[in-house]
Enzyme design. Structure first.
Site, PDB file in Angstrom:
ATOM      1  N   SER A  38     -15.043  -4.391  -8.356  1.00 19.98           N
ATOM      2  CA  SER A  38     -13.742  -5.055  -8.249  1.00 19.98           C
ATOM      3  C   SER A  38     -13.692  -6.134  -7.175  1.00 19.98           C
ATOM      4  CB  SER A  38     -12.643  -4.021  -7.986  1.00 19.98           C
ATOM      5  OG  SER A  38     -12.957  -3.216  -6.861  1.00 19.98           O
ATOM      6  N   ASP A  98      -5.405  -4.820   0.274  1.00 19.01           N
ATOM      7  CA  ASP A  98      -4.757  -3.600  -0.220  1.00 19.01           C
ATOM      8  C   ASP A  98      -5.412  -2.311   0.265  1.00 19.01           C
ATOM      9  OD1 ASP A  98      -7.125  -3.707  -1.568  1.00 19.01           O
ATOM     10  OD2 ASP A  98      -6.269  -3.662  -3.577  1.00 19.01           O
ATOM     11  N   HIS A 155      -9.789  -4.041  -0.777  1.00 20.60           N
ATOM     12  CA  HIS A 155     -10.295  -5.372  -1.078  1.00 20.60           C
ATOM     13  C   HIS A 155      -9.818  -6.384  -0.040  1.00 20.60           C
ATOM     14  CE1 HIS A 155      -9.758  -3.053  -4.855  1.00 20.60           C
ATOM     15  NE2 HIS A 155     -10.992  -3.472  -5.072  1.00 20.60           N
TER      16      HIS A 155
END
Length: 315
Positions: A41, A279, A282
């Site tokens: 991600s 967050d 990330h």
């Protein structure tokens, strides 16, 4: 691909064309007609969100896109800046582009994190590194053989011990001089050591390929050791989150009830451009841009060559 692969590969595609630019010594800039990215991600530009449309909600994407864009950030990722550094965007690659493309890899964080949150000890997670890297090597060979590609840009994994989701959930872990969880970063460093050895072996196995190992760990860790130097504040605290020392008791976009009984949706901080972490897991667009600026010069690469010359295989 090995279906049992523990390496998370959410595939993001950037297709670009560039014009020949300045000459560095006797070598011209590389002409990459496309970029194919394999990663978790940290470099996923929409693969996971396409599979699960409701996975990301506001305020993801607010800084640059104005809405969720499939990226786990408030804006752009490192791969976005890699694509932006090229000139003229091609929406659909041609068959011949696969051989001339740049192949980028950004793996490791999810694999190690899975172990940490799977009730494995630090030592047990550390012991998984060779198997993870071995699977990566096998997948690399498959990609090389199938695509015919010659240019590869491989990121190591970042300082996972500096991320709020680790710091919040493992508060008893020893801290280093900047407040990161030392044992978790040591696992990441060992993983990177094994990965770098594997990259050296891949160069021996595929002498006609240009394979660049990129020390993203060091570029990211500089944000935690000297945040003020680069215009950042409180690098260990998430921008989008709620509660606790690291602003991660409730995750970004979630809901919580305040002391007075009011239910709120967890949103972004007021100045994400001075935050390193978005967050809890990330990075912010600002941090991603900073890391790109560092690694694209070649100062954090082995061999030490800039992104624009990643097609050359002189070591």
């Amino acid at each position: 691909m090995n279906k049992k692969c523990v390496v998370s590969l959410c595939i993001a595609l950037w297709c670009v064309t560039i014009t020949i630019g300045p000459v560095f010594g006797s070598e011209e800039e590389c002409d990459f007609p496309a970029i194919f990215n394999f990663g978790d991600s940290n470099s996923d530009t929409g693969g996971l969100a396409s599979a699960f449309p409701a996975f990301l909600n506001p305020p993801y994407g607010d800084t640059f896109f104005g809405e969720p864009s499939g990226r786990f950030s408030d804006g752009r990722l490192i791969i976005d800046f890699i694509g932006k550094s090229e000139k003229r965007l091609r929406l659909t690659p041609k068959e011949e582009d696969f051989k001339k493309a740049l192949y980028t890899f950004d793996i490791g964080q999810n694999d190690l994190g899975q172990g940490f949150f799977g009730n494995m000890s630090i030592q047990e997670v550390n012991a998984t590194a060779p198997d993870i890297v071995n699977t990566f090597s096998n997948n690399f060979k498959n990609i090389y053989n199938i695509s015919g590609g010659k240019s590869f840009w491989i990121h190591n994994t970042g300082p996972i011990g500096c991320l709020p989701y680790i710091l919040e959930n493992f508060q008893s872990a020893e801290r280093d001089e900047v407040g990161c969880a030392k044992p978790f970063n040591e696992v990441a460093q060992y993983f990177n050591h094994v990965l770098k050895q594997a990259v050296a072996q891949l160069r021996n196995d595929f002498p006609s390929a240009s394979i660049t190992y990129v020390d993203v760990y060091s570029a990211k860790y500089s944000l935690f050791t000297h945040p003020e130097k680069y215009g950042f504040e409180q690098p260990l605290v998430a921008c989008c989150g709620y509660g606790g020392k690291y602003n991660y008791s409730v995750g970004c976009g979630g809901t919580t009830t305040t002391v007075n009984g009011t239910q709120i949706t967890v949103g972004s901080c007021r100045r994400p451009f001075v935050k390193v972490n978005w967050d809890g897991i990330h990075y912010t667009e600002a941090a991603n841009k900073h890391v790109f600026d560092k690694i694209s010069t070649g100062a954090f690469s082995h061999p030490p060559r800039p992104l624009k010359r990643a097609c050359y295989n002189s070591y």
